[in-house]
Design a protein around this motif. Structure first.
Motif, mmCIF file in Angstrom:
data_model
loop_
_atom_site.group_PDB
_atom_site.id
_atom_site.type_symbol
_atom_site.label_atom_id
_atom_site.label_comp_id
_atom_site.label_asym_id
_atom_site.label_seq_id
_atom_site.Cartn_x
_atom_site.Cartn_y
_atom_site.Cartn_z
ATOM 1 N N GLY A 182 45.617 9.497 53.765
ATOM 2 C CA GLY A 182 45.264 8.611 54.872
ATOM 3 C C GLY A 182 44.098 7.689 54.610
ATOM 4 N N ASP A 183 43.572 7.690 53.385
ATOM 5 C CA ASP A 183 42.455 6.824 52.989
ATOM 6 C C ASP A 183 41.174 7.133 53.765
ATOM 7 N N TYR A 184 40.982 8.384 54.111
ATOM 8 C CA TYR A 184 39.730 8.812 54.738
ATOM 9 C C TYR A 184 39.438 10.245 54.312
ATOM 10 N N GLY A 185 38.201 10.647 54.543
ATOM 11 C CA GLY A 185 37.741 11.991 54.211
ATOM 12 C C GLY A 185 36.245 12.026 54.368
ATOM 13 N N LEU A 186 35.561 12.643 53.424
ATOM 14 C CA LEU A 186 34.109 12.747 53.468
ATOM 15 C C LEU A 186 33.487 11.939 52.334
ATOM 16 N N TRP A 187 32.402 11.251 52.672
ATOM 17 C CA TRP A 187 31.643 10.488 51.691
ATOM 18 C C TRP A 187 30.281 11.136 51.495
ATOM 19 N N LEU A 188 29.855 11.266 50.225
ATOM 20 C CA LEU A 188 28.486 11.698 49.946
ATOM 21 C C LEU A 188 27.550 10.546 50.242
ATOM 22 N N LEU A 189 26.393 10.859 50.808
ATOM 23 C CA LEU A 189 25.400 9.844 51.141
ATOM 24 C C LEU A 189 24.332 9.838 50.052
ATOM 25 N N HIS A 190 24.300 8.776 49.298
ATOM 26 C CA HIS A 190 23.323 8.642 48.221
ATOM 27 C C HIS A 190 22.282 7.616 48.649
ATOM 28 N N SER B 203 39.268 17.139 51.697
ATOM 29 C CA SER B 203 38.773 15.766 51.715
ATOM 30 C C SER B 203 39.539 14.907 50.709
ATOM 31 N N GLU B 204 39.736 15.420 49.513
ATOM 32 C CA GLU B 204 40.501 14.662 48.510
ATOM 33 C C GLU B 204 41.929 14.402 48.994
ATOM 34 N N GLN B 205 42.544 15.397 49.614
ATOM 35 C CA GLN B 205 43.916 15.241 50.104
ATOM 36 C C GLN B 205 44.002 14.225 51.235
ATOM 37 N N THR B 206 43.027 14.233 52.138
ATOM 38 C CA THR B 206 43.077 13.270 53.236
ATOM 39 C C THR B 206 42.802 11.854 52.738
ATOM 40 N N PHE B 207 42.003 11.715 51.691
ATOM 41 C CA PHE B 207 41.831 10.389 51.083
ATOM 42 C C PHE B 207 43.154 9.916 50.471
#
Length: 171
Positions: free
Chosen positions: A61-69, A54-58
């Motif tokens: 490519g400016d995307y990955g996984l976001w935590l939902l708070h 996820s960090e690498q794709t951010f």
């Protein structure tokens, strides 16, 4: 710092290394892993790789996984974002919620934010989501997102449904 996303109830921030414990809690939850992990408990190394990808794709490519708070409950309730599956041409929509937070519209709300980001910031021509045919909850989310059925494939002996939403601004 990468893009945070916001909805009426959620603050969504990119997953990072310090999120290992909460991701382990989410990914090893019996309810979550039923469909997301083929009912397997992921070892710590695989969860660490999940974060790293996820960090690498951010970065790339400016995307990955976001935590939902959840802002009102002041706690992390799951994650949503984009992930590469099945050698598709672009990443797919992915989300997971802890069971206490299902059936409250969070998956649809977070997914809408991710789709808006994909279409408006990344100019994706479309976004796909795939899920086990037996995962009726994900089917309902796809319908609420106004995604259309694309195809059904047998993957590892199980039927997987693919749904798509087209970016009308690009189409």
């Amino acid at each position: 710092m990468h893009t945070e996303l916001h909805t009426s109830r959620l603050t969504m921030r990119p997953v990072q290394q310090t999120d290992f414990d909460i991701l382990q809690t989410i990914l090893t939850d019996r309810f979550v892993r039923r469909y997301l992990c083929d009912d397997q408990i992921l070892p710590p190394e695989q969860i660490q790789d999940f974060i790293l990808v996820s960090e690498q794709t951010f970065e790339a490519g400016d995307y990955g996984l976001w935590l939902l708070h959840d802002q009102l409950k002041n706690m992390v309730i799951g994650f949503a974002g984009l992930w590469s599956f099945f050698e598709e041409n672009q990443p797919q929509l992915l989300y997971a919620l802890l069971p206490a937070f299902t059936r409250e519209g969070y998956a649809t709300e977070a997914s809408k934010a991710v789709i808006d980001y994909c279409f408006n910031k990344l100019s994706f021509p479309y976004i796909d989501a795939s899920f086990d045919e037996s995962n009726i909850a994900s089917l309902r989310v796809a319908e609420r997102l106004e995604m259309t059925f694309l195809k059904k494939e047998w993957i590892d002996g199980s039927p997987v449904l693919f749904y798509r939403k087209v970016n009308s601004a690009v189409a």
